[in-house]
Write a protein that holds these residues in place. Structure first.
Motif, short mmCIF file in Angstrom:
data_model
loop_
_atom_site.label_atom_id
_atom_site.label_comp_id
_atom_site.label_asym_id
_atom_site.label_seq_id
_atom_site.Cartn_x
_atom_site.Cartn_y
_atom_site.Cartn_z
N THR A 1 0.96 -1.29 0.11
CA THR A 1 0.00 0.00 0.08
C THR A 1 0.84 1.19 -0.08
OG1 THR A 1 -0.24 -0.55 2.20
CG2 THR A 1 -2.22 -1.04 0.88
N GLN A 2 2.06 1.19 0.72
CA GLN A 2 2.97 2.40 0.56
C GLN A 2 3.32 2.60 -0.84
OE1 GLN A 2 5.03 3.97 2.99
NE2 GLN A 2 3.28 3.94 4.24
N ALA A 3 3.71 1.59 -1.66
CA ALA A 3 4.10 1.67 -2.91
C ALA A 3 3.05 2.18 -3.98
CB ALA A 3 4.70 0.37 -3.57
N VAL A 4 1.84 1.65 -3.92
CA VAL A 4 0.83 2.22 -4.35
C VAL A 4 0.45 3.69 -4.25
CG1 VAL A 4 -1.67 1.89 -5.11
CG2 VAL A 4 0.00 -0.22 -4.57
N LEU A 5 0.28 3.95 -2.95
CA LEU A 5 -0.12 5.19 -2.68
C LEU A 5 0.86 6.40 -2.34
CD1 LEU A 5 -2.78 4.32 -0.04
CD2 LEU A 5 -3.29 4.91 -2.42
N GLN A 6 2.20 6.00 -2.55
CA GLN A 6 3.30 6.92 -2.28
C GLN A 6 3.14 8.20 -3.15
OE1 GLN A 6 5.70 8.22 0.18
NE2 GLN A 6 5.43 6.11 0.15
#
Length: 458
Positions: free
Chosen positions: A59-64
């Motif tokens: 989710t960090q990768a998708v939303l960064q």
């Protein structure tokens, strides 16, 4: 640093570093304890252990990048508060869960609080351009310290309050972060994109094709994949070697301390001898060597300690240098986009490492994880063979008075003809020029004359 930063900038650096560190401490504390204390969860398996450790990375990768862009629309503080609230909710869900499914859901939700871009953009909004890199360095240093603190606090807290207690503690950290934002962070009027802090969607496709940046993005992906794999197996190996879970910090802490001592001469030698790319590749080899040491001496305390020192020395060297090299390689005015892609690859590596390590642990035990992690250096080294680092430059942003794109190109051409100006990009929509300069070679008189005709310092 203290002589050049104003008191206000020091305060901003400390506040933003504190907000970032509270959140990262909560994320990191799970890593050294999940493999041991997660055994009490219903439905637990090696795959679930790896998934929970690395879940936040997806989710960090998708939303960064989207969260950074959202901060341009609605402001930095609202996005930071939203991210911390999501992090707190995810922590509470995991704290009350007794099944691996809900712990994973909580961990995924923790990752949705992707506030890195918004925090760095706020730092850019509130500090002078010439001091901005120092503020960013303070934030980065505190993230490293939070990782070291997590290696100590995680095992100690887990012994007292268990896995659920750690998640509850991370929720408290999130609340403290929210209070810190509400009570200490000043409101900012500007919501305009700062291209050195926030990704610009239109730049991402071109940057993805940059062969040098590709090598660094792949590198940070592999680096964090290996880190997550390490914590899928090492806590269990420590238990097997006779170390009680609450004493694991007694290996992690001296290993980290010794690794910093080893990393310093590596950095100094690489810079002074201009062998940065060689040391980069050597550090990659050290990661594989460390994994092999753990495989060979995983049942011995001294062997594990030695292997962890080697691993963390190489990891910390690469972790410190990779983002700095991305900044050097990023074209003028595209640092925010380059760092956005870099961070996305970093967190994607953490998630894939959890899944990769969990699958291998379930199918082939710890040996499979360690040998596969060591083998990753082969494609990594092959990809890094043609890595070329440019000379060190400093960013500079100046305001411009420009009416159209043709005029912007003319001003940019004039700026690049000045000695010491390596790159210049003029953005009509923002009325800004982004420069990459060589401070010691810069012809300041020529720059001042050009600025007097077309621009004024921001």
């Amino acid at each position: 640093m203290s002589e050049t930063l104003t008191q206000y900038e020091k305060k901003i650096a400390a506040i933003l570093a504190g907000i970032f560190s509270l959140r990262m401490l909560g994320l990191f504390m799970i890593m050294p304890v999940m493999a041991v204390y997660g055994q009490q969860l219903e439905g637990i398996s090696p795959l679930w252990i790896g998934l929970i450790i690395g879940a936040y990375g997806l989710t960090q990768a998708v939303l960064q990048i989207p969260m950074g862009l959202l901060s341009d629309k609605i402001g930095r503080k609202p996005v930071i508060l939203l991210g911390l609230c999501l992090f707190a909710i995810g922590s509470v869900i995991a704290a009350y869960a007794d099944h691996v499914y809900w712990v994973a859901v909580g961990r995924f939700l923790q990752g949705t609080g992707a506030i890195a871009s918004a925090v760095l953009a706020l730092a850019a909004d509130l500090t002078r351009e010439e001091q901005r890199s120092k503020v960013m360095a303070v934030i980065g240093m505190c993230i490293g310290l939070s990782f070291a603190a997590a290696m100590v606090l995680g095992p100690l807290l887990a012994e007292k309050v268990g896995l659920s207690g750690i998640f509850a503690f991370t929720a408290v950290l999130a609340v403290l972060g929210i209070l810190l934002v509400l009570l200490t962070v000043p409101d900012t009027v500007s919501k305009a994109t700062n291209r050195d802090a926030i990704a610009v969607p239109g730049q991402l496709k071109a940057l993805a094709k940059n062969p040098q940046l590709q090598k660094l993005n792949v590198g940070v992906f592999f680096l964090h994949l290996q880190l997550t794999c390490l914590f899928v197996v090492v806590p269990g190996l420590l238990v097997s070697a006779g170390f009680q879970s609450q004493s694991h910090w007694m290996l992690y802490f001296p290993a980290l301390l010794a690794s910093f001592v080893l990393m310093a001469p590596m950095l100094i030698w690489a810079i002074k001898s201009k062998r940065e790319t060689f040391m980069f590749k050597f550090a990659i080899v050290l990661l594989a060597f460390a994994m092999a040491l753990i495989w060979l001496f995983g049942d011995q305390g001294v062997g594990l300690l030695s292997a962890l020192i080697v691993f963390f020395a190489a990891f910390n060297y690469l972790e410190a240098n990779l983002p700095a090299w991305v900044s050097r390689l990023a074209p003028a005015g595209q640092k925010g986009s380059a760092m956005g892609m870099f961070s996305t690859c970093q967190f994607a590596g953490a998630f894939c490492g959890g899944v990769f390590g969990g699958v291998l642990l379930q199918q082939f035990n710890a040996t499979g994880v360690l040998l596969a992690s060591a083998a990753i250096v082969v494609p990594w080294l092959a990809i890094s063979q043609k890595l070329v680092l440019p000379v060190k430059t400093k960013p500079k942003v100046v305001s411009v008075q420009v009416e159209n794109h043709q005029m912007a190109e003319q001003i940019a051409q004039k700026l690049t003809q000045i000695k010491g100006v390596e790159e210049a990009v003029v953005i009509v929509e923002e009325q800004l020029a982004y420069l990459k300069i060589l401070p010691k070679q810069l012809d300041q008189d020529a720059l001042n004359m050009c600025l007097g005709q077309h621009v004024k310092n921001s």
